[in-house]
Scaffold this motif. Structure first.
Motif, PDB file in Angstrom:
ATOM      1  N   UNK A  52     -40.323  54.128  30.251  1.00 21.15           N
ATOM      2  CA  UNK A  52     -41.378  54.291  29.251  1.00 21.15           C
ATOM      3  C   UNK A  52     -40.819  54.597  27.858  1.00 21.15           C
ATOM      4  N   UNK A  53     -39.496  54.818  27.771  1.00 19.80           N
ATOM      5  CA  UNK A  53     -38.875  55.165  26.492  1.00 19.80           C
ATOM      6  C   UNK A  53     -38.271  53.944  25.816  1.00 19.80           C
ATOM      7  N   UNK A  54     -37.422  53.209  26.502  1.00 19.08           N
ATOM      8  CA  UNK A  54     -36.843  51.995  25.936  1.00 19.08           C
ATOM      9  C   UNK A  54     -35.337  51.945  26.036  1.00 19.08           C
ATOM     10  N   UNK A  55     -34.706  51.405  24.986  1.00 16.39           N
ATOM     11  CA  UNK A  55     -33.271  51.153  24.959  1.00 16.39           C
ATOM     12  C   UNK A  55     -32.652  52.006  23.855  1.00 16.39           C
ATOM     13  N   UNK A  56     -31.560  52.675  24.186  1.00 22.34           N
ATOM     14  CA  UNK A  56     -30.854  53.482  23.204  1.00 22.34           C
ATOM     15  C   UNK A  56     -29.684  52.710  22.639  1.00 22.34           C
ATOM     16  N   UNK A  57     -29.434  52.886  21.346  1.00 28.63           N
ATOM     17  CA  UNK A  57     -28.305  52.259  20.663  1.00 28.63           C
ATOM     18  C   UNK A  57     -27.575  53.374  19.922  1.00 28.63           C
ATOM     19  N   UNK A  58     -26.261  53.467  20.128  1.00 32.65           N
ATOM     20  CA  UNK A  58     -25.502  54.523  19.451  1.00 32.65           C
ATOM     21  C   UNK A  58     -24.117  54.023  19.050  1.00 32.65           C
ATOM     22  N   UNK A  59     -23.483  54.788  18.194  1.00 31.23           N
ATOM     23  CA  UNK A  59     -22.117  54.533  17.741  1.00 31.23           C
ATOM     24  C   UNK A  59     -21.169  55.146  18.773  1.00 31.23           C
ATOM     25  N   UNK A  60     -20.356  54.328  19.407  1.00 31.45           N
ATOM     26  CA  UNK A  60     -19.486  54.844  20.464  1.00 31.45           C
ATOM     27  C   UNK A  60     -18.407  55.777  19.927  1.00 31.45           C
ATOM     28  N   UNK A  61     -18.116  55.716  18.637  1.00 29.93           N
ATOM     29  CA  UNK A  61     -17.142  56.622  18.055  1.00 29.93           C
ATOM     30  C   UNK A  61     -17.730  58.009  17.832  1.00 29.93           C
ATOM     31  N   UNK A  62     -19.055  58.113  17.860  1.00 30.48           N
ATOM     32  CA  UNK A  62     -19.740  59.389  17.641  1.00 30.48           C
ATOM     33  C   UNK A  62     -20.862  59.546  18.668  1.00 30.48           C
ATOM     34  N   UNK A  63     -20.525  59.656  19.956  1.00 33.59           N
ATOM     35  CA  UNK A  63     -21.547  59.685  21.000  1.00 33.59           C
ATOM     36  C   UNK A  63     -22.493  60.881  20.930  1.00 33.59           C
ATOM     37  N   UNK A  64     -22.067  61.952  20.278  1.00 30.47           N
ATOM     38  CA  UNK A  64     -22.939  63.127  20.159  1.00 30.47           C
ATOM     39  C   UNK A  64     -23.778  63.093  18.888  1.00 30.47           C
ATOM     40  N   UNK A  65     -23.660  62.020  18.120  1.00 35.49           N
ATOM     41  CA  UNK A  65     -24.367  61.918  16.849  1.00 35.49           C
ATOM     42  C   UNK A  65     -25.789  61.406  16.971  1.00 35.49           C
ATOM     43  N   UNK A  66     -26.286  61.281  18.177  1.00 30.24           N
ATOM     44  CA  UNK A  66     -27.644  60.789  18.374  1.00 30.24           C
ATOM     45  C   UNK A  66     -27.678  59.288  18.620  1.00 30.24           C
ATOM     46  N   UNK A  67     -28.868  58.780  18.813  1.00 27.57           N
ATOM     47  CA  UNK A  67     -29.021  57.352  19.070  1.00 27.57           C
ATOM     48  C   UNK A  67     -30.350  56.867  18.497  1.00 27.57           C
ATOM     49  N   UNK A  68     -30.427  55.583  18.319  1.00 31.23           N
ATOM     50  CA  UNK A  68     -31.643  54.909  17.887  1.00 31.23           C
ATOM     51  C   UNK A  68     -32.365  54.470  19.149  1.00 31.23           C
ATOM     52  N   UNK A  69     -33.658  54.732  19.234  1.00 34.56           N
ATOM     53  CA  UNK A  69     -34.449  54.329  20.396  1.00 34.56           C
ATOM     54  C   UNK A  69     -35.315  53.143  20.019  1.00 34.56           C
ATOM     55  N   UNK A  70     -35.200  52.064  20.784  1.00 31.03           N
ATOM     56  CA  UNK A  70     -35.963  50.844  20.547  1.00 31.03           C
ATOM     57  C   UNK A  70     -36.774  50.477  21.784  1.00 31.03           C
ATOM     58  N   UNK A  71     -37.955  49.929  21.556  1.00 31.59           N
ATOM     59  CA  UNK A  71     -38.709  49.375  22.674  1.00 31.59           C
ATOM     60  C   UNK A  71     -38.015  48.077  23.079  1.00 31.59           C
ATOM     61  N   UNK A  72     -38.260  47.571  24.278  1.00 30.29           N
ATOM     62  CA  UNK A  72     -37.659  46.286  24.650  1.00 30.29           C
ATOM     63  C   UNK A  72     -38.012  45.170  23.651  1.00 30.29           C
ATOM     64  N   UNK A  73     -39.230  45.167  23.130  1.00 27.73           N
ATOM     65  CA  UNK A  73     -39.629  44.137  22.162  1.00 27.73           C
ATOM     66  C   UNK A  73     -38.840  44.280  20.857  1.00 27.73           C
ATOM     67  N   UNK A  74     -38.650  45.504  20.393  1.00 29.07           N
ATOM     68  CA  UNK A  74     -37.871  45.730  19.170  1.00 29.07           C
ATOM     69  C   UNK A  74     -36.420  45.301  19.378  1.00 29.07           C
ATOM     70  N   UNK A  75     -35.860  45.634  20.530  1.00 29.30           N
ATOM     71  CA  UNK A  75     -34.483  45.264  20.824  1.00 29.30           C
ATOM     72  C   UNK A  75     -34.329  43.742  20.840  1.00 29.30           C
ATOM     73  N   UNK A  76     -35.253  43.061  21.494  1.00 30.91           N
ATOM     74  CA  UNK A  76     -35.218  41.599  21.538  1.00 30.91           C
ATOM     75  C   UNK A  76     -35.310  41.014  20.138  1.00 30.91           C
TER      76      UNK A  76
END
Length: 64
Positions: free
Chosen positions: A28-52
């Motif tokens: 119900x949340x979606x897909x997370x996108x983050x910077x692998x060099x800064x894994x503790x820096x948070x992430x962007x949350x996208x719906x499947x439609x936004x990601x597509x």
């Protein structure tokens, strides 16, 4: 919730400076996108439609 992050196969560049990871969040949340060099820096949350939509835009951009 434990998220299994996966590094993009397109990550890299000089000194591995372009590093993106994707994580499947709760359905119900979606897909997370983050910077692998800064894994503790948070992430962007996208719906499947936004990601597509972003992926399709990137494909169009790289075709030109």
């Amino acid at each position: 919730m434990i998220v299994k992050w996966r590094k993009s196969s397109f990550s890299g560049g000089a000194d591995d400076q372009h590093c993106v990871e994707l994580g499947c969040l709760a359905p119900e949340v979606g897909i997370g996108v983050r910077d692998s060099k800064n894994p503790d820096g948070g992430h962007l949350t996208l719906t499947p439609a936004q990601f597509t939509d972003i992926i399709n835009q990137l494909k169009r951009h790289t075709e030109h």
